[in-house]
Write an enzyme that holds these catalytic residues in place. Structure first.
Site, short mmCIF file in Angstrom:
data_model
loop_
_atom_site.label_atom_id
_atom_site.label_comp_id
_atom_site.label_asym_id
_atom_site.label_seq_id
_atom_site.Cartn_x
_atom_site.Cartn_y
_atom_site.Cartn_z
N HIS A 183 -5.83 2.11 -4.62
CA HIS A 183 -4.83 1.52 -3.66
C HIS A 183 -4.42 0.11 -3.76
CE1 HIS A 183 -7.74 -0.76 -0.74
NE2 HIS A 183 -8.35 -0.77 -2.04
N HIS A 196 -2.63 1.53 6.84
CA HIS A 196 -2.94 1.31 5.29
C HIS A 196 -3.30 2.65 4.72
CE1 HIS A 196 -4.45 -0.66 1.76
NE2 HIS A 196 -5.39 0.16 1.54
N CYS A 240 0.75 -1.16 -0.05
CA CYS A 240 -0.07 -0.03 0.14
C CYS A 240 0.76 1.24 0.14
CB CYS A 240 -1.15 0.01 1.16
SG CYS A 240 -0.35 0.19 2.83
#
Length: 356
Positions: free
Chosen positions: A330, A318, A269
């Site tokens: 993402h 995240h 990520c």
């Protein structure tokens, strides 16, 4: 002679009770077997457990990335210090050599006591010239000694700094190994659960994942560059460097997630976001936690703009790029690809955005 009696037969009522009890025992045993800890979980339960393991793996991945970044930084700092120490030692050796030459020269030219030289000298002016030179040489020696002492102190400080950083580097490498094992352990546990599914269940999960990817892969990019806009489509790009970063990330749609990778073909990520901004000539930190400390924070989703960093979960493990219309671009987790996704389905709460 002993009598032989026929054994009493159990009454019908007693037989009925025993039969009922036996049936109940069998039923209870069956229920216990079904509820046993080792019972095979169903598809939905496996998916829930796997998702949790992947989340934990991502947490460990970000810690691993942080330790790896720290290790690389320490290695560069240690290398610089060691180079400085080597150059400083050369300078110190030159200072010592210079002082030695100066002392030898003084001994050769001024080894006789100055008062005796005056007595033996036929020319007083000649003696005064020599005395002045000796004073000058003594002053140069004192200055050289001070420089040597300063250089020695400087080298001692640099060596102590290098020693401390080497100790920190050793601890960081230990942490790096620990986090790597944590990631691999979580991924292995997730794979073991997935392997327990039947072929039909695996196919059903794969179909769900494929629908999730295809459902957001091409969400109608029909222009515009603003913020959320509830009725419009996701904008093709934002503006300025954030827009350039978003466009770079768009070019990686469908690229596989790979833990601790930051491109150019696989990403985790924070690897995706740091790579995307690098393509826009903007250097941002490697980890989601560090990325959360830069720029301007935005707590209202309505104020987000395309290309803003968006962070999820309480521990900020995240991060993605805001894509407009409540969507995020993402790299979700292991087993997925870079894709668009609704912010409401990430699995953790939206914490805030950052405008770089």
């Amino acid at each position: 002679m002993a009598s032989h009696r026929r054994p009493r037969q159990p009454s019908r009522a007693r037989v009925t009770v025993l039969t009922t009890a036996a049936a109940a025992a069998v039923a209870i045993s069956a229920q216990a077997a079904n509820a046993a800890p080792g019972a095979k979980p169903g598809k939905d339960e496996v998916k829930s457990k796997v998702d949790k393991l992947y989340e934990q793996a991502e947490q460990a991945t970000e810690k691993y990335n942080g330790a790896k970044e720290k290790q690389e930084k320490l290695q560069k700092e240690i290398s610089t210090i060691q180079d400085n120490v080597a150059r400083g030692q050369q300078d110190l050796n030159k200072l010592r050599d210079g002082l030695g030459s100066m002392a030898a020269g003084q001994y050769r030219t001024g080894g006789i006591d100055p008062s005796l030289q005056l007595f033996l000298s036929a020319d007083p002016d000649d003696y005064l010239d020599k005395a002045t030179t000796l004073d000058r040489v003594s002053g140069q020696q004192a200055d050289a000694l001070r420089r040597i002492q300063d250089k020695q102190r400087e080298l001692a400080q640099q060596r102590a700094e290098a020693t401390a950083k080497l100790k920190d580097l050793s601890a960081t490498r230990t942490e790096l190994g620990s986090q790597k094992r944590a990631v691999q352990g979580k991924l292995a546990a997730a794979q073991k659960l997935l392997n327990s599914l039947t072929a039909q269940e695996k196919a059903a999960l794969a179909a769900e994942q494929d629908r999730a990817t295809r459902g957001t892969e091409r969400p109608g990019l029909n222009g515009g560059s603003g913020g959320t806009g509830e009725s419009g489509h996701i904008p093709a790009a934002g503006t300025g460097r954030a827009g350039a970063a978003f466009a770079a990330a768009q070019s990686k749609l469908g690229s596989p997630y790979q833990w601790s990778h930051a491109g150019p073909s696989t990403f985790d990520c924070s690897g995706l976001t740091s790579w995307a901004y690098a393509q826009a000539n903007v250097s941002i930190p490697r980890t989601s936690e560090a990325q959360a400390t830069i720029g301007t924070r935005i707590y209202s989703q309505n104020q987000l703009q395309v290309g803003d960093l968006v962070f999820f979960f309480n521990d900020i493990h995240h991060v993605g790029l805001y894509a407009g219309n409540g969507q995020v671009l993402h790299a979700p987790r292991s087993g997925t690809v870079v894709r668009y996704e609704s912010m409401s389905t990430i699995g953790g709460p939206f914490m805030f955005g950052v405008r770089v």
